[in-house]
Design an enzyme around this catalytic site. Structure first.
Site, PDB file in Angstrom:
ATOM      1  N   CYS A  85     -26.117 -41.697  10.404  1.00 43.83           N
ATOM      2  CA  CYS A  85     -26.738 -41.077   9.682  1.00 43.83           C
ATOM      3  C   CYS A  85     -26.105 -40.823   8.166  1.00 43.83           C
ATOM      4  O   CYS A  85     -27.270 -40.998   6.658  1.00 43.83           O
ATOM      5  CB  CYS A  85     -26.825 -39.795   9.676  1.00 43.83           C
ATOM      6  SG  CYS A  85     -27.056 -39.280  11.022  1.00 43.83           S
ATOM      7  N   HIS A 102     -28.297 -41.638   4.583  1.00 44.27           N
ATOM      8  CA  HIS A 102     -28.542 -40.476   3.412  1.00 44.27           C
ATOM      9  C   HIS A 102     -27.639 -40.315   2.954  1.00 44.27           C
ATOM     10  O   HIS A 102     -27.191 -38.367   1.634  1.00 44.27           O
ATOM     11  CB  HIS A 102     -29.633 -39.563   4.693  1.00 44.27           C
ATOM     12  CG  HIS A 102     -30.473 -39.734   5.192  1.00 44.27           C
ATOM     13  ND1 HIS A 102     -31.329 -39.766   3.994  1.00 44.27           N
ATOM     14  CD2 HIS A 102     -30.526 -40.272   6.580  1.00 44.27           C
ATOM     15  CE1 HIS A 102     -31.931 -39.894   5.093  1.00 44.27           C
ATOM     16  NE2 HIS A 102     -32.104 -40.297   5.983  1.00 44.27           N
ATOM     17  N   ARG A 135     -37.425 -34.755  13.552  1.00 39.45           N
ATOM     18  CA  ARG A 135     -37.022 -36.008  13.105  1.00 39.45           C
ATOM     19  C   ARG A 135     -35.339 -36.411  13.076  1.00 39.45           C
ATOM     20  O   ARG A 135     -35.649 -37.966  12.943  1.00 39.45           O
ATOM     21  CB  ARG A 135     -37.176 -35.289  11.439  1.00 39.45           C
ATOM     22  CG  ARG A 135     -36.474 -35.950  10.016  1.00 39.45           C
ATOM     23  CD  ARG A 135     -37.817 -37.474  10.399  1.00 39.45           C
ATOM     24  NE  ARG A 135     -37.972 -37.874   8.880  1.00 39.45           N
ATOM     25  CZ  ARG A 135     -37.318 -38.961   9.689  1.00 39.45           C
ATOM     26  NH1 ARG A 135     -37.492 -39.616  10.374  1.00 39.45           N
ATOM     27  NH2 ARG A 135     -36.957 -39.907   8.240  1.00 39.45           N
ATOM     28  N   CYS A 187     -35.444 -40.596  13.095  1.00 43.06           N
ATOM     29  CA  CYS A 187     -34.429 -41.194  12.493  1.00 43.06           C
ATOM     30  C   CYS A 187     -33.166 -42.226  13.773  1.00 43.06           C
ATOM     31  O   CYS A 187     -32.773 -43.614  12.849  1.00 43.06           O
ATOM     32  CB  CYS A 187     -33.043 -40.213  12.612  1.00 43.06           C
ATOM     33  SG  CYS A 187     -33.718 -39.813  10.564  1.00 43.06           S
TER      34      CYS A 187
END
Lengths: 153, 280, 101
Positions: free
Chosen positions: B194, B198, B237, B241
């Protein structure tokens, strides 16, 4: 019984009055959904069927706001306004969509020539706003890019 | 020569010490470092604008988003959520009976660690558990009615500051650490965490998209995504992802995702709730 | 199906915005589960009246986004009664109304 009958009569009369008002509305009669224009696959044909001509004069008095790059082709915000007098209708065409005519708005007297709508675009295409004013056609065209996203697309 | 060796050794020790102190950082120290990372990376983002995700860092897409927010696509679903929220169960009770303050303006306190159960409870989990407790069938986790009710509850909490607590319970800290581990662990065929998209690459282009900063990620959920054409929960979500890095997603409301939500929301402590949101 | 209308008057002009809950199926998309095409179902016409007088007509195609959004402006005032009716290609209709603020 009587009461009900009166109610029915009243409803019928109101309906009739509304119908009368519609028929008496100034300008063109209520333009029904024009299948030959909305189903046309060619932009010129769609325009001709809808507005009587495929030729519109390019005019800076037709203001078209579109994103240069659409965030998502499923929801592209479009705004059209015009400073021309006597606007009768505003139509939006997306040349590269399977059926280019996206929407056509009737602008009765007393309504401002200013509309917003959100449309779908399958791919990058010119977007054209056509305004009919005083029986003539005016237009502005802008290109909107549609990309395939990494996460969003 | 000897001097060099000593220097190298000393550096190694210093690095090891630094690493061990990172491992032992408290959640609050983590959060401060997390916030600092994004403030350093995007010095132009003002105030709480982080809650607007990618729109805080990309003016072109922000203009379209603002146009959409003029009449956001989630509004009719917030109305539906309100109706569902207020609809009485067969037993005469309703969702309001299960929540503090009748369920109004409480989203900022979720998720929380339930010390009796020893696990993280998200708002969506609490909604469905409330239904089941009252003899109703639970709703699907990712969209539809649950997302609509969650959106309504977020709506009533707009402006309240995220306030996730980690109680003094080793299990709570363990849940937080598990979420943190998920965030920083590589996974999937693309072998990405992640944190890659991000944090470290945030603001860069991923094909035609700009990846959003993780700071502020949880405040605007559930979201109405144009891609979905519907509302979706945070766990929907998460699943997306994970799939995008070609990893097998976990189930919505699995312990893994609840822990991830716990960690991520803690990182957003102090940022105001602005859900539901509209995204591309 | 539900609809939300917002209308606000300012300086003799009413700004009206609306969103109509509708799938706007194009007829070209396949159902992921069945593999069959989802038949077209889209709003073709929206008519708006203010105190019974027609103020706006929108003719729409399949290329309008799901849950259509429309906004327009007309000469009017607070208290005007707005009525919105729509009709889709399957003959389904819907109605909504609001009072201008």
């Amino acid at each position: 019984m009587n009461k009900q009958r009166r109610l029915i009569l009243k409803t019928l009369m109101q309906g009739g009055m509304a119908l009368g008002a519609l028929m008496a509305a100034p300008g063109a009669a209520l333009a029904a959904w024009m299948e030959s224009a909305f189903k046309a696959k060619d932009m010129g044909e769609a325009m001709k069927n809808l507005l009587g001509s495929a030729n519109a004069q390019d005019s800076d008095k037709v203001r078209l706001e579109t994103p240069a790059i659409a965030e998502n082709g499923a929801v592209v915000p479009i705004k059209v306004s015009s400073s021309l007098p006597n606007v009768e209708s505003i139509s939006i065409f997306v040349k590269n969509n399977p059926t280019p005519l996206a929407a056509s708005f009737e602008i009765p007297e007393g309504t401002e020539p200013k509309v917003s709508v959100r449309i779908r675009m399958g791919k990058t295409s010119p977007v054209t706003a056509v305004v009919k004013a005083g029986g003539k056609l005016y237009s502005t065209t802008k290109e909107t890019k549609v990309t395939i996203g990494g996460c969003g697309g | 020569m000897n001097k060099q060796l000593v220097k190298t050794l000393l550096t190694t020790v210093a690095i090891m010490l630094a690493l061990s102190s990172v491992a032992q950082a408290s959640p609050e120290e983590d959060r401060q470092a997390f916030v600092k990372f994004f403030h350093d990376r995007f010095p132009n983002v003002k105030g709480d604008d982080w809650i607007n995700g990618v729109y805080a860092i990309d003016s072109a897409s922000r203009a379209q988003w603002e146009e959409i927010e003029d009449f956001p696509p989630y509004e009719i679903y917030v109305d539906e959520g309100k109706k569902l929220f207020e609809t009485k169960f067969a037993n005469g009770k309703s969702l309001a009976d299960c929540f503090e303050n009748g369920g109004i303006g409480i989203k900022q306190n979720y998720p929380y660690f339930d010390t009796k159960r020893g696990e993280v409870v998200t708002l969506e989990l609490a909604i469905n558990e409330c239904r089941e407790k009252n003899g109703e069938k639970p709703w699907g986790w990712k969209k539809g009615k649950l997302a609509a009710v969650s959106a309504y509850m977020a709506w009533t909490s707009r402006g309240k500051k995220t306030n996730v607590k980690i109680p003094n319970d080793p299990r709570a800290l363990a849940a937080y650490e598990a979420g943190k581990k998920h965030f920083y662990s590589r996974r999937g065929q693309l072998n990405m965490a992640c944190a890659h998209c991000h944090m470290h690459y945030s603001g860069n282009k991923l094909r035609a998209d700009i990846t959003s900063p993780a700071l502020g990620h949880t405040t605007h959920f559930p979201v109405f995504r144009s891609k979905w054409g519907s509302l979706g929960t945070l766990h929907r979500r998460f699943g997306g992802c994970n799939k995008q890095v070609r990893a097998k997603p976990f189930k919505a409301q699995s312990e893994e995702y609840r822990n991830l939500e716990y960690f991520l929301t803690y990182m957003n402590n102090g940022l105001p709730i602005n859900g539901p949101g509209a995204r591309k | 199906m539900s609809m939300k209308i917002k209308a606000k008057a300012s300086g003799g002009v009413v700004k009206a915005k609306m969103m109509i809950k509708h799938p706007m199926h194009t007829g070209m998309v396949k159902d992921k589960k069945t593999g069959k095409k989802i038949p077209a179902k889209f709003i073709q016409e929206v008519v708006v009246t203010a105190n019974g007088k027609k103020v706006f007509v929108a003719n729409l195609n399949t290329s309008i986004s799901k849950d259509p959004f429309l906004s327009f402006e007309f000469k009017g005032k607070a208290g005007d009664k707005l009525e919105v009716t729509w009709k889709d290609n399957t003959g389904a209709t819907g109605k909504g109304e609001t009072v201008v603020k």
